[in-house]
Design a protein around this motif. Structure first.
Motif, PDB file in Angstrom:
ATOM      1  N   ASN A 259      23.088 126.758 130.041  1.00  0.00           N
ATOM      2  CA  ASN A 259      24.475 127.076 130.487  1.00  0.00           C
ATOM      3  C   ASN A 259      25.137 127.871 129.162  1.00  0.00           C
ATOM      4  OD1 ASN A 259      24.824 125.665 132.803  1.00  0.00           O
ATOM      5  ND2 ASN A 259      24.762 123.699 131.626  1.00  0.00           N
ATOM      6  N   HIS A 260      24.323 128.459 128.386  1.00  0.00           N
ATOM      7  CA  HIS A 260      24.777 129.313 127.180  1.00  0.00           C
ATOM      8  C   HIS A 260      24.256 130.649 127.189  1.00  0.00           C
ATOM      9  CE1 HIS A 260      27.097 126.274 125.009  1.00  0.00           C
ATOM     10  NE2 HIS A 260      26.155 125.359 125.442  1.00  0.00           N
TER      11      HIS A 260
ATOM     12  N   GLN B  43      24.820 133.741 126.104  1.00  0.00           N
ATOM     13  CA  GLN B  43      24.699 134.141 124.522  1.00  0.00           C
ATOM     14  C   GLN B  43      23.447 133.884 124.152  1.00  0.00           C
ATOM     15  OE1 GLN B  43      27.129 131.759 125.681  1.00  0.00           O
ATOM     16  NE2 GLN B  43      27.526 130.639 123.973  1.00  0.00           N
ATOM     17  N   THR B  44      23.019 132.787 124.255  1.00  0.00           N
ATOM     18  CA  THR B  44      21.767 132.681 123.361  1.00  0.00           C
ATOM     19  C   THR B  44      20.575 133.485 123.767  1.00  0.00           C
ATOM     20  OG1 THR B  44      21.014 130.708 124.981  1.00  0.00           O
ATOM     21  CG2 THR B  44      22.240 130.093 122.868  1.00  0.00           C
TER      22      THR B  44
END
Length: 122
Positions: free
Chosen positions: A32-33, A35-36
């Motif tokens: 759920n991230h 951007q990583t």
């Protein structure tokens, strides 16, 4: 399939074996991230922008273009984030020697310019 790490994350047995042979660890981005995932997404964008500008009609032509790009990216293209050396220089532990030589050349050049400026001013 082999389990690597915690939870229900799985990778193929062949990949797990290859990573172990190379003494590498399989790292995943945080759930759920998105951007990583930015670095790998950016990397995927780079060859797409270059390779897909051309048409590849012959069997193997696309694969050859990708191989050429990856070779250029890893062995010829200096990366600013790595101190302007190539990933291969870092991987094969040549980066420190290259950067030390660049510093030596820069210091010699500055010394020579100062000497020249002093002699011209006198």
């Amino acid at each position: 399939m082999s389990t690597i790490g915690d939870g229900s994350s799985y990778i193929a047995g062949d990949l797990a074996t290859w990573l172990e042979d190379k003494q590498m660890e399989h790292v995943r981005g945080a759930p759920n991230h998105p951007q990583t995932q930015g670095k790998i997404e950016r990397w995927h964008q780079t060859p797409k922008n270059r390779i897909l500008l051309e048409n590849h009609y012959l069997p193997g032509a696309l694969e050859a273009a990708i191989e050429t790009f990856v070779d250029h990216y890893n062995h010829q293209r200096a990366h600013e984030s790595l101190g302007s050396v190539t990933p291969a220089d870092v991987y094969f532990d040549r980066a420190k020697a290259i950067l030390a030589e660049r510093r030596r050349i820069k210091a010699d050049t500055i010394r020579q310019r100062r000497l020249l400026n002093r002699t011209q001013a006198a």
